[in-house]
Design an enzyme around this catalytic site. Structure first.
Site, short mmCIF file in Angstrom:
data_model
loop_
_atom_site.label_atom_id
_atom_site.label_comp_id
_atom_site.label_asym_id
_atom_site.label_seq_id
_atom_site.Cartn_x
_atom_site.Cartn_y
_atom_site.Cartn_z
N GLY A 93 0.80 -1.23 0.00
CA GLY A 93 0.00 0.00 0.00
C GLY A 93 0.83 1.27 0.00
O GLY A 93 0.34 2.32 0.43
N HIS A 100 9.50 6.58 3.62
CA HIS A 100 9.08 7.19 4.88
C HIS A 100 8.88 6.12 5.93
O HIS A 100 8.32 5.06 5.65
CB HIS A 100 7.81 8.02 4.70
P1 5GP Z 1 2.24 5.02 2.56
O1 5GP Z 1 0.87 4.44 2.34
O2 5GP Z 1 2.88 5.50 1.28
O3 5GP Z 1 3.15 4.13 3.37
O4 5GP Z 1 2.01 6.28 3.49
C1 5GP Z 1 1.78 7.56 3.01
C2 5GP Z 1 1.26 8.37 4.18
O5 5GP Z 1 1.36 9.73 3.85
C3 5GP Z 1 -0.21 8.08 4.50
O6 5GP Z 1 -0.33 7.65 5.85
C4 5GP Z 1 -0.90 9.43 4.25
O7 5GP Z 1 -1.93 9.70 5.18
C5 5GP Z 1 0.26 10.41 4.38
N1 5GP Z 1 0.10 11.61 3.56
C6 5GP Z 1 -0.26 11.66 2.25
N2 5GP Z 1 -0.28 12.94 1.83
C7 5GP Z 1 0.11 13.71 2.89
C8 5GP Z 1 0.28 15.12 3.07
O8 5GP Z 1 0.11 15.93 2.16
N3 5GP Z 1 0.66 15.54 4.30
C9 5GP Z 1 0.90 14.68 5.33
N4 5GP Z 1 1.26 15.20 6.51
N5 5GP Z 1 0.73 13.33 5.20
C10 5GP Z 1 0.35 12.86 4.00
#
Ligand code: 5GP
Ligand code: ZN
Length: 114
Positions: A93, A100
């Protein structure tokens, strides 16, 4: 100009609630928190995913974890417990293509993850 969302946050072109910053990393609160504490820690160097790590990235990947430890203590989840997650690729996901480390805590987390 970069099209990477998290690079834009590093460049302060998109606002975020910053939890920690130095010359190597930025930590900010997730916009859609999945737990009472949900912080993302990113290297300032753009690395798209675990798949793209090189031998030169060992130090920065280790450093993200040291910042996670510090932020867990500051947010008072060090004793209760917390989870560190890096999603890589579609099945995990991963939605943002800038590596990150999620720091999740403040509630009982399920295992195995969904
Ligand atoms: P992934 O699913 O890629 O591991 O996590 C991406 C994370 O980034 C998600 O938990 C999502 O809520 C967070 N996220 C996406 N866009 C933004 C944003 O513009 N600002 C912040 N603070 N978090 C974000
Ligand atoms: Zn980036």
């Amino acid at each position: 100009m970069t099209e990477c969302l998290f690079c834009k946050i590093i460049e302060k072109k998109i606002p975020a609630k910053i939890a920690y910053e130095d010359d190597k990393v930025l930590a900010f609160h997730d916009i859609s928190p999945k737990a009472p504490v949900h912080i993302l820690i990113i290297p300032k160097k753009h690395i798209s995913a675990v798949n793209e790590l090189t031998d030169q990235d060992g130090e920065i990947i280790g450093y993200l974890h040291l910042i996670a430890k510090k932020l867990a203590k500051e947010n008072k989840i060090d004793k209760s417990g917390f989870r560190l997650v890096i999603n890589n690729g579609p099945d995990a996901g991963q939605a943002v293509g800038h590596i990150h480390l999620h720091v999740l805590g403040g509630r009982k987390l399920q295992w195995p993850p969904g």
